[in-house]
Scaffold this active site. Sequence first.
Site, mmCIF file in Angstrom:
data_model
loop_
_atom_site.group_PDB
_atom_site.id
_atom_site.type_symbol
_atom_site.label_atom_id
_atom_site.label_comp_id
_atom_site.label_asym_id
_atom_site.label_seq_id
_atom_site.Cartn_x
_atom_site.Cartn_y
_atom_site.Cartn_z
ATOM 1 C CG ASN A 54 -2.064 -0.955 0.963
ATOM 2 O OD1 ASN A 54 -2.779 -0.816 -0.018
ATOM 3 N ND2 ASN A 54 -2.192 -1.957 1.804
ATOM 4 C CG ASP B 156 0.061 -7.401 5.540
ATOM 5 O OD1 ASP B 156 0.517 -8.392 6.126
ATOM 6 O OD2 ASP B 156 0.533 -6.259 5.661
HETATM 7 O O1 F6P Z 1 3.248 -5.685 5.529
HETATM 8 C C1 F6P Z 1 3.839 -6.890 5.831
HETATM 9 C C2 F6P Z 1 4.109 -7.015 7.301
HETATM 10 O O2 F6P Z 1 4.698 -8.274 7.530
HETATM 11 C C3 F6P Z 1 2.890 -6.806 8.212
HETATM 12 O O3 F6P Z 1 2.083 -7.943 8.266
HETATM 13 C C4 F6P Z 1 3.558 -6.468 9.511
HETATM 14 O O4 F6P Z 1 2.721 -5.669 10.307
HETATM 15 C C5 F6P Z 1 4.768 -5.692 9.088
HETATM 16 O O5 F6P Z 1 5.014 -6.029 7.733
HETATM 17 C C6 F6P Z 1 6.027 -5.979 9.890
HETATM 18 O O6 F6P Z 1 6.986 -5.087 9.498
HETATM 19 P P1 F6P Z 1 8.542 -5.199 9.803
HETATM 20 O O7 F6P Z 1 9.129 -6.151 8.813
HETATM 21 O O8 F6P Z 1 9.028 -3.808 9.584
HETATM 22 O O9 F6P Z 1 8.693 -5.698 11.190
#
Ligand code: F6P
Length: 358
Positions: free
Chosen positions: A112, A136
Amino acid sequence: MKVGLLTSGGDCQALNATMRAIVQTLSFQTQDKAVFYGFLDGYHGLVYNQYRRLTKQDLLDGLIQGGTILGTSRMPFKEIDDPLEDGTRKVPSMIETYKNLGLDCLFILGGNGSTKTANRLSDEGLNIIALPKTIDNDTWGTDLTFGFTSAIEIVTRYIDDIRTTATSHGRVFVIEAMGHKVGWIPLYAGIAGGADVILIPEIPFEMKHIVRAINHDQTEGERASIVLVAEGALSKEEAKLSKKEYKARLAKRQEPSVAYIIADQIARLTSREVRVGLPGHSQRGGSPDAQDRLFATQCGIEAARGALEGKFGFMVAQKKGKMCRVPLEDVAGKLKYVDPKGELVKEARYLGISFGDK
Ligand code: F6P
């Protein structure tokens, strides 16, 4: 034909598979005349003109190789007009890189936030084609995103593994799935893995209903109870808060995540032994499953087809099983939520799965 590619935001399983399809299709269709520039670490590579030349050979293992061979990073859209630490202005630098290399188009594999930036670059006159990446599955305008089915598979297998130990010990397990602000992963994996309770942000919960579902499991003779909770799940009380108040509540939270809060309350309100299980970033790891490989390949082909037709400013999508194109301006800034009254939720309820709301 000079083509740029970049992967942006959180990674997922089928990024290389998607790039493979783009590179292979364009190479085949141009009799190997297309030249590929893979920008490193997402938009950062585009800002700083950091890239590697890509060939079909670089992506020979693309179908099975997880992660992204280009690297990725997050560049929040809300800060897109703020200069970087060294004073570099992001958008003008990205445009300069694109123009200096003489690119004919740029493929952006992102979720997004990345799509908002893609739309901005398109508005600035660059030839942009976006491809829907994220575990997601919350990208508006497409029924599916690549990465999603692999993540479901991982969470489902995780539930399978937890179930054996939960059954041996007669325990309740609260398992937390990713998904940011939406509940697609827990909804699908919860049904596939046979969860007793599924908690998603789109259906706020009350503890009394969760407790009732768990107690009911026990009277039915089930030794294990599986509560699958979305990382963004919230209670009915929290759902009434304004965005600002909810953020402040989250900032004050002592527990590492929502699963711990729910596990703690279940332990207090029942006589059961409770544990938390976190598949965490493994949900984004490893090889793509067959469905993701197929969809990623279809996305890559459709994106390449658009470039060969000279059509830009869209995101590749799939609706009702058919590949299509959605204008970037329609996608940018919108999230695709689970419909609480949708078919899958209804089916799950009919089966007896609790969503913790009644
Ligand atoms: O958008 C993918 C995602 O894995 C989400 O499900 C989660 O909230 C976020 O990214 C985690 O982000 P990071 O890799 O920055 O911890």
